[in-house]
Design a protein around this motif. Sequence first.
Motif, PDB file in Angstrom:
ATOM      1  N   LEU A 610       0.834  -1.195   0.000  1.00 24.63           N
ATOM      2  CA  LEU A 610       0.000   0.000   0.000  1.00 24.63           C
ATOM      3  C   LEU A 610       0.870   1.245   0.000  1.00 24.63           C
ATOM      4  O   LEU A 610       2.020   1.224   0.437  1.00 24.63           O
ATOM      5  CB  LEU A 610      -0.925  -0.018   1.213  1.00 24.63           C
ATOM      6  N   THR A 611       0.323   2.357  -0.496  1.00 21.81           N
ATOM      7  CA  THR A 611       1.102   3.599  -0.614  1.00 21.81           C
ATOM      8  C   THR A 611       1.221   4.349   0.704  1.00 21.81           C
ATOM      9  O   THR A 611       2.055   5.229   0.838  1.00 21.81           O
ATOM     10  CB  THR A 611       0.456   4.537  -1.638  1.00 21.81           C
ATOM     11  N   GLY A 612       0.359   4.030   1.648  1.00 29.41           N
ATOM     12  CA  GLY A 612       0.366   4.762   2.920  1.00 29.41           C
ATOM     13  C   GLY A 612      -0.628   5.904   2.962  1.00 29.41           C
ATOM     14  O   GLY A 612      -0.940   6.435   4.034  1.00 29.41           O
ATOM     15  N   ALA A 613      -1.102   6.365   1.802  1.00 31.59           N
ATOM     16  CA  ALA A 613      -2.114   7.416   1.762  1.00 31.59           C
ATOM     17  C   ALA A 613      -3.423   6.874   2.355  1.00 31.59           C
ATOM     18  O   ALA A 613      -3.729   5.694   2.210  1.00 31.59           O
ATOM     19  CB  ALA A 613      -2.339   7.865   0.324  1.00 31.59           C
ATOM     20  N   PRO A 614      -4.205   7.723   3.088  1.00 30.30           N
ATOM     21  CA  PRO A 614      -4.005   9.158   3.266  1.00 30.30           C
ATOM     22  C   PRO A 614      -3.173   9.530   4.495  1.00 30.30           C
ATOM     23  O   PRO A 614      -3.048  10.714   4.794  1.00 30.30           O
ATOM     24  CB  PRO A 614      -5.441   9.647   3.409  1.00 30.30           C
ATOM     25  N   LEU A 615      -2.618   8.545   5.208  1.00 32.12           N
ATOM     26  CA  LEU A 615      -1.848   8.872   6.404  1.00 32.12           C
ATOM     27  C   LEU A 615      -0.598   9.673   6.061  1.00 32.12           C
ATOM     28  O   LEU A 615      -0.198  10.589   6.778  1.00 32.12           O
ATOM     29  CB  LEU A 615      -1.468   7.583   7.145  1.00 32.12           C
ATOM     30  N   VAL A 616       0.041   9.313   4.947  1.00 30.39           N
ATOM     31  CA  VAL A 616       1.217  10.049   4.475  1.00 30.39           C
ATOM     32  C   VAL A 616       0.984  10.394   3.010  1.00 30.39           C
ATOM     33  O   VAL A 616       0.094   9.828   2.358  1.00 30.39           O
ATOM     34  CB  VAL A 616       2.507   9.204   4.619  1.00 30.39           C
ATOM     35  N   PRO A 617       1.768  11.314   2.440  1.00 30.49           N
ATOM     36  CA  PRO A 617       1.570  11.664   1.032  1.00 30.49           C
ATOM     37  C   PRO A 617       1.699  10.438   0.130  1.00 30.49           C
ATOM     38  O   PRO A 617       2.547   9.581   0.341  1.00 30.49           O
ATOM     39  CB  PRO A 617       2.691  12.675   0.758  1.00 30.49           C
TER      40      PRO A 617
END
Length: 682
Positions: A610-617
């Motif tokens: 996962l990209t980590g969004a929306p927790l991080v950009p």
Amino acid sequence: MKTTSYTVALDPSRRWAELVAWGPAGIEDGPSVFTNAGSVHFITEADAAPVEYAPLGLRPFSGADVAVRGGSWWRFDGASSAADLRLAFVDEVSGLRAVLCYRPVPETDVLTRWVEFENTGSSTLEFDRLGSAGVCVPTVSGARLTYLTGQWSQEFTRQSLTLPAGGFRMESRFGVPGHAHVPWLAVQDSSGGPAFGVSLEWPGSWSIEADVEPSGLTRVRAGRLPSPGPVRLEPGASLPTPAVALASSVDGLAGLASVWHDYDRVLAGSRWRRPRPVLYNSWEATGFDVRSAGQLELAKRAADLGVELFVVDDGWFTGRDDDTGGLGDWTPADSDFGDFVESVRDLGLEFGLWVEPEAVSPKSRLYAAHPDWVYRIDGRPLTLIRNQLLLDLGLPDVIAFVKSTLDALLSAYPISYLKWDMNRPPTERGRPGSPFADLDAEHVAGYLSVLDHLRAEHPHVTIEACAGGGGRTDLATVARTDVVWPSDNTGPLDRLAIQDGFLLMHAPHLMSSWVTDAPGVFDPRPRSLRFRFVTAMAGVLGIGADLSRWTPAQHAEAASLIAVYKQIRSVVHHGVARVLAGPSEPTAATQYTSENGDTVVVLAWSTGSLTGAPLVPGRSSRVRLSVPDASYVDHRGTRYSGAHLRYAGLPFDWTADHDADVVILRRQGSETGSTNVGDPVG
């Protein structure tokens, strides 16, 4: 053919036929790319030529297509061309006559080839090699080969290799195409580009070989294996080889897959338009414990979900308490079986049944009465695989028994679906009293004659082909069946890889896929119920889970997803399928475009991190589609241009809970543009 040309000519000595051109229509108008422009040293002229088909005597070093004991050399003996092109060659010494047959398949880019042999001499001929065709591919810098391999539960694994020189071989000696390899091969130049395909129409033992010759040309040989061999041809007798289907596309592997999908539909005739019902199979819920009350409870739950067909798998017949008995005695164990079937149908469901007609249990009544019906060698012990033996389907009495048994079942009960399984290969491949029988070919002929009989006598019955999973998915089988079981492995991530390879060879309307509770064999990571459903929606949707263990929330989600599938089913089965990104990509996706181009369905799965969004950009994952210039709107009302979908891509925002999606795009200005299909995954 639809858009391609395949041109052959005789060599100047008139001893063989050569390939002149293969590719887009018009490619034959100019000097041939196949012609040998150099001298020949230490080999024969035929060894360096783009030969279509030649015996070992004429092509002794670079790979012959047929080998007859004692050798064979032949010359051209005439041609005819009506529906088929037929080129005849004769060996005046041995009496062998070979007719090379070519048949273009209308409205496709497929050409089928085979050879018809006749023994016009006075002595028996013995074949050690019995190929169906040799075909040349215009590679320049070596070959890129794409093929499908694996093992049980890992079928259709897409493989590729670059072959700069030398040879490549794959085969099956299992009496069926087998799990380890598939009789299908795609060839491109090592740099990519146009793709050329070979697929053998044979459900027995087979071989495909590819050789990159010193000139850079790639030559493929395909045919059945003489197993056990040699194959004998008596004076006055004739012998056809299985057909080989040849396909090509300038659009690489994706285009080649579309050609094969078109051919699958031609083989099926009008049957491919028949709706494939959403099925429930009770095997994983109950195993051999098949009791009417428990089965009916599962059928009720399935009907509530929107399932259309209930299939009872192994365990319904007399003596089948486990895998040691019952096979061959195809009588329902439950005396109220007919009432049970009617109760299932009263729920609005069609009824289906599992059978394994080629197998017999040593404990069965059938084996006690006919021990001579199995393959065996006098004085040798019988080998059990899965506690069963294999019937010799080359025997007329066995063929008659199988036909009458299936006729009786299909006449006694309102069965609309038959799952034909085959779970063991032949071992003691013998028939006492017939030492020279062509057992592999006779078994194939018996198998195909039973399928042809079912098609003629019970045309309403949908037939599923299965052989311990995906062990029998050849073109001869799919021509006579309606769906194929690609693998016993239904784990979601494993299945994505299996289906990725399957769709290179076959169309989605053939690909049976289930939602189950089972984890993957090779990748057991858990995935959501949605992920499992969207995976199964890529072909013919089925459910094999234990519904009695599902929560109300799972039932509700499943019912919603089945409703969505029914909305997109005609596009998935009848449209143009294109794998956009395989399971090795962070987002895997397959696109289906309706026949009129107005609807595009995209199935997508989160297979990477996962990209980590929306927790991080982070940014949305994107998949580039294959669509023309137009304006599209999805089921949520978002608008896209064709250019955006092609070059920026369709966005997906994945989370741990949202790991698969169904997107329906409508082309604006079409009659279906305003259709509201709701939120497929909501």
